[in-house]
Design an enzyme around this catalytic site. Sequence first.
Site, PDB file in Angstrom:
ATOM      1  N   ARG A 198       0.845  -1.207   0.000  1.00 28.88           N
ATOM      2  CA  ARG A 198       0.000   0.000   0.000  1.00 28.88           C
ATOM      3  C   ARG A 198       0.881   1.259   0.000  1.00 28.88           C
ATOM      4  O   ARG A 198       0.520   2.277  -0.569  1.00 28.88           O
ATOM      5  CB  ARG A 198      -0.895  -0.005   1.242  1.00 28.88           C
ATOM      6  CG  ARG A 198      -1.914  -1.145   1.256  1.00 28.88           C
ATOM      7  CD  ARG A 198      -2.664  -1.170   2.589  1.00 28.88           C
ATOM      8  NE  ARG A 198      -3.692  -2.199   2.644  1.00 28.88           N
ATOM      9  CZ  ARG A 198      -3.484  -3.428   3.100  1.00 28.88           C
ATOM     10  NH1 ARG A 198      -2.279  -3.806   3.507  1.00 28.88           N
ATOM     11  NH2 ARG A 198      -4.486  -4.307   3.147  1.00 28.88           N
ATOM     12  N   ASP A 219     -10.074  -4.657   8.425  1.00 26.02           N
ATOM     13  CA  ASP A 219      -9.137  -5.678   8.898  1.00 26.02           C
ATOM     14  C   ASP A 219      -9.777  -6.536   9.994  1.00 26.02           C
ATOM     15  O   ASP A 219      -9.543  -7.751  10.053  1.00 26.02           O
ATOM     16  CB  ASP A 219      -7.847  -5.012   9.411  1.00 26.02           C
ATOM     17  CG  ASP A 219      -7.175  -4.166   8.338  1.00 26.02           C
ATOM     18  OD1 ASP A 219      -7.325  -4.510   7.147  1.00 26.02           O
ATOM     19  OD2 ASP A 219      -6.521  -3.162   8.672  1.00 26.02           O
ATOM     20  N   ARG A 259     -12.051  -9.030   8.421  1.00 26.98           N
ATOM     21  CA  ARG A 259     -11.251 -10.132   7.858  1.00 26.98           C
ATOM     22  C   ARG A 259     -10.741 -11.054   8.979  1.00 26.98           C
ATOM     23  O   ARG A 259     -10.665 -12.277   8.800  1.00 26.98           O
ATOM     24  CB  ARG A 259     -10.080  -9.554   7.058  1.00 26.98           C
ATOM     25  CG  ARG A 259     -10.555  -8.919   5.759  1.00 26.98           C
ATOM     26  CD  ARG A 259      -9.433  -8.301   4.965  1.00 26.98           C
ATOM     27  NE  ARG A 259      -9.924  -7.896   3.653  1.00 26.98           N
ATOM     28  CZ  ARG A 259      -9.372  -6.955   2.896  1.00 26.98           C
ATOM     29  NH1 ARG A 259      -8.284  -6.316   3.303  1.00 26.98           N
ATOM     30  NH2 ARG A 259      -9.882  -6.665   1.714  1.00 26.98           N
ATOM     31  N   HIS A 279      -2.656   0.151   8.962  1.00 26.60           N
ATOM     32  CA  HIS A 279      -3.346  -0.617   7.916  1.00 26.60           C
ATOM     33  C   HIS A 279      -2.308  -0.994   6.853  1.00 26.60           C
ATOM     34  O   HIS A 279      -2.289  -0.448   5.757  1.00 26.60           O
ATOM     35  CB  HIS A 279      -4.480   0.229   7.331  1.00 26.60           C
ATOM     36  CG  HIS A 279      -5.234  -0.452   6.238  1.00 26.60           C
ATOM     37  ND1 HIS A 279      -5.908  -1.625   6.417  1.00 26.60           N
ATOM     38  CD2 HIS A 279      -5.412  -0.115   4.930  1.00 26.60           C
ATOM     39  CE1 HIS A 279      -6.466  -1.981   5.277  1.00 26.60           C
ATOM     40  NE2 HIS A 279      -6.171  -1.087   4.352  1.00 26.60           N
TER      41      HIS A 279
HETATM   42  P1  NAI Z   1     -10.414   2.228  -8.611  1.00 28.91           P
HETATM   43  O1  NAI Z   1      -9.297   2.471  -9.543  1.00 28.91           O
HETATM   44  O2  NAI Z   1     -11.431   1.205  -8.940  1.00 28.91           O
HETATM   45  O3  NAI Z   1     -11.185   3.601  -8.345  1.00 28.91           O
HETATM   46  C1  NAI Z   1     -10.528   4.805  -8.076  1.00 28.91           C
HETATM   47  C2  NAI Z   1     -11.325   5.910  -8.739  1.00 28.91           C
HETATM   48  O4  NAI Z   1     -10.751   7.169  -8.352  1.00 28.91           O
HETATM   49  C3  NAI Z   1     -11.284   5.863 -10.283  1.00 28.91           C
HETATM   50  O5  NAI Z   1     -12.600   5.778 -10.804  1.00 28.91           O
HETATM   51  C4  NAI Z   1     -10.592   7.164 -10.676  1.00 28.91           C
HETATM   52  O6  NAI Z   1     -11.086   7.722 -11.872  1.00 28.91           O
HETATM   53  C5  NAI Z   1     -10.914   8.036  -9.469  1.00 28.91           C
HETATM   54  N1  NAI Z   1     -10.035   9.201  -9.334  1.00 28.91           N
HETATM   55  C6  NAI Z   1      -8.702   9.277  -9.548  1.00 28.91           C
HETATM   56  N2  NAI Z   1      -8.274  10.538  -9.327  1.00 28.91           N
HETATM   57  C7  NAI Z   1      -9.360  11.262  -8.954  1.00 28.91           C
HETATM   58  C8  NAI Z   1      -9.563  12.613  -8.573  1.00 28.91           C
HETATM   59  N3  NAI Z   1      -8.554  13.488  -8.533  1.00 28.91           N
HETATM   60  N4  NAI Z   1     -10.806  13.001  -8.256  1.00 28.91           N
HETATM   61  C9  NAI Z   1     -11.849  12.138  -8.291  1.00 28.91           C
HETATM   62  N5  NAI Z   1     -11.713  10.842  -8.642  1.00 28.91           N
HETATM   63  C10 NAI Z   1     -10.488  10.409  -8.958  1.00 28.91           C
HETATM   64  O7  NAI Z   1      -9.727   1.912  -7.173  1.00 28.91           O
HETATM   65  P2  NAI Z   1     -10.435   1.212  -5.910  1.00 28.91           P
HETATM   66  O8  NAI Z   1     -10.221  -0.248  -5.981  1.00 28.91           O
HETATM   67  O9  NAI Z   1     -11.793   1.756  -5.756  1.00 28.91           O
HETATM   68  O10 NAI Z   1      -9.481   1.744  -4.734  1.00 28.91           O
HETATM   69  C11 NAI Z   1      -9.494   3.108  -4.388  1.00 28.91           C
HETATM   70  C12 NAI Z   1      -8.468   3.395  -3.278  1.00 28.91           C
HETATM   71  O11 NAI Z   1      -8.889   2.787  -2.064  1.00 28.91           O
HETATM   72  C13 NAI Z   1      -7.068   2.835  -3.572  1.00 28.91           C
HETATM   73  O12 NAI Z   1      -6.083   3.762  -3.129  1.00 28.91           O
HETATM   74  C14 NAI Z   1      -7.018   1.574  -2.721  1.00 28.91           C
HETATM   75  O13 NAI Z   1      -5.708   1.207  -2.381  1.00 28.91           O
HETATM   76  C15 NAI Z   1      -7.810   2.030  -1.504  1.00 28.91           C
HETATM   77  N6  NAI Z   1      -8.367   0.967  -0.686  1.00 28.91           N
HETATM   78  C16 NAI Z   1      -8.321   1.165   0.675  1.00 28.91           C
HETATM   79  C17 NAI Z   1      -8.863   0.241   1.533  1.00 28.91           C
HETATM   80  C18 NAI Z   1      -8.818   0.500   3.018  1.00 28.91           C
HETATM   81  O14 NAI Z   1      -9.139  -0.404   3.793  1.00 28.91           O
HETATM   82  N7  NAI Z   1      -8.427   1.683   3.460  1.00 28.91           N
HETATM   83  C19 NAI Z   1      -9.485  -0.997   1.030  1.00 28.91           C
HETATM   84  C20 NAI Z   1      -9.523  -1.089  -0.413  1.00 28.91           C
HETATM   85  C21 NAI Z   1      -8.977  -0.126  -1.233  1.00 28.91           C
END
Ligand code: NAI
Length: 308
Positions: free
Chosen positions: A88, A148, A151, A175
Site C-alpha cells: 500500500r 481488517d 477479515r 493498515h
Molecule cells: P479504482 O481504480 O477502482 O477507483 C478509483 C477511482 O478514483 C477511479 O474511478 C478514478 O477515476 C478516481 N479518481 C482518480 N483521481 C481522482 C480525482 N482526482 N478526483 C476524483 N476521482 C479520482 O480503485 P479502488 O479499488 O476503488 O481503490 C481506491 C483506493 O482505495 C485505492 O487507493 C485503494 O488502495 C484504496 N483501498 C483502501 C482500503 C482501506 O481499507 N483503506 C481498502 C480497499 C482499497
Amino acid sequence: MKVTVVGAGAVGASCAEYIAIKDFASEVVLIDIKEGFAEGKAMDLMQTASLNGFDTRIVGVTNDYSKTAGSDVAVITSGIPRKPGMTREELIGTNANIVKSVVEQLVKYSPNVIVIVVSNPMDTMAYLVHKATKLPKNHIIGMGGALDSARFKYRLAEALNSPISDVDGMVIAAHSDSGMLPLTRLASYRGVPVTEFLSADRLNQVAEDTKVGGATLTKLLGTSAWYAPGAAVSALVQAIACDQKKLFPCSVLLEGEYGQKDVCVGVPVIIGKNGVEKIVEVKLNDAEKAKFAESTGAVREVNKALAN
Ligand code: NAI
C-alpha cells in the site's frame, strides 16, 4: 444526511451501493474525475432502487464539487489501488496529490464535513487530511481497522468452524501487511476467549492470514478488493448518520493516547453523530505495546514522504 463519495471506482461504487441499500441517507453524491463515469455508476445504481427497495437518491458528477455542497460526510476513495505484489505504501506519490486536491475541494463546499479516508496508504492519507485542512480532529476518520477486523473475524470463524456472528475480535495499529496487530489475546467465541479453543500456532496462522488478507485478494482479483471495503465504509457512515456510538478501530490522530503523538494510526474509537466521539484505550500487554510502537514508527517513516 447527505453523503459524498469521491471516486466512483470499485470501492466508491460498492460503498455507495451499501449506503443506498441500507436506506439511511437522503442523498449520495458520487464524484469522479473520469468524464461520465460517476454519472453512469449512479444511473445504474438508481435503476436498482425499485428492485432493492431504497429511496436514497444517488447523483453522479464529473469533478463539479459545487454539487457536493452541504455534505455531512465525505468518503475519499479516489486514487490508484495496488496491483499484485505491491505494498500500500508504494501508492503514496500518486495518491497524496489526489487526496490533497480532493479534500481541499470538499472542505471548500462543506466546511463542517466529516471525512472518511480510504485511499492508501490510508494512515498517511488520514494524516495528510489533518495537515491540509482545518477540520477538527474528530472529523477525520481513516478506514482500515473496520475492514481488517472483519477479515480477522472471517479467519477466526474459519478456524473455529463457527458462524461469523459468534466471534468477535479487533485489529489495531497500521493498515499495512506488516503493521497490522490482530489482538488474538482478546478475541472471543460467544464471550469465551478463543485461546480456549485454538492452539497458539493456529491463532498465529489466523493473525498472519488476516494481515495478508488484502494481498491475498489482490493476487486472486488482479486488483484490490471492494465488497468488504465498501461494507466497512458504509458501516462507519451509518454509525455517524444514526448516531450509533459503535466501536470500530479507525485511524485517528493520536495526541498522547497509546504513548503516541502527531500520527494517525488504528485504535478503537466510538463513532457517532460527531464523528470520532472517544478514543478507547485498551490495556495492551508488553508484546502488544512493542508491536504497536513498531507499527506506528513505520507509519511515521511513510509520513516523511509528505514533506517532499
Ligand atoms: P479504482 O481504480 O477502482 O477507483 C478509483 C477511482 O478514483 C477511479 O474511478 C478514478 O477515476 C478516481 N479518481 C482518480 N483521481 C481522482 C480525482 N482526482 N478526483 C476524483 N476521482 C479520482 O480503485 P479502488 O479499488 O476503488 O481503490 C481506491 C483506493 O482505495 C485505492 O487507493 C485503494 O488502495 C484504496 N483501498 C483502501 C482500503 C482501506 O481499507 N483503506 C481498502 C480497499 C482499497
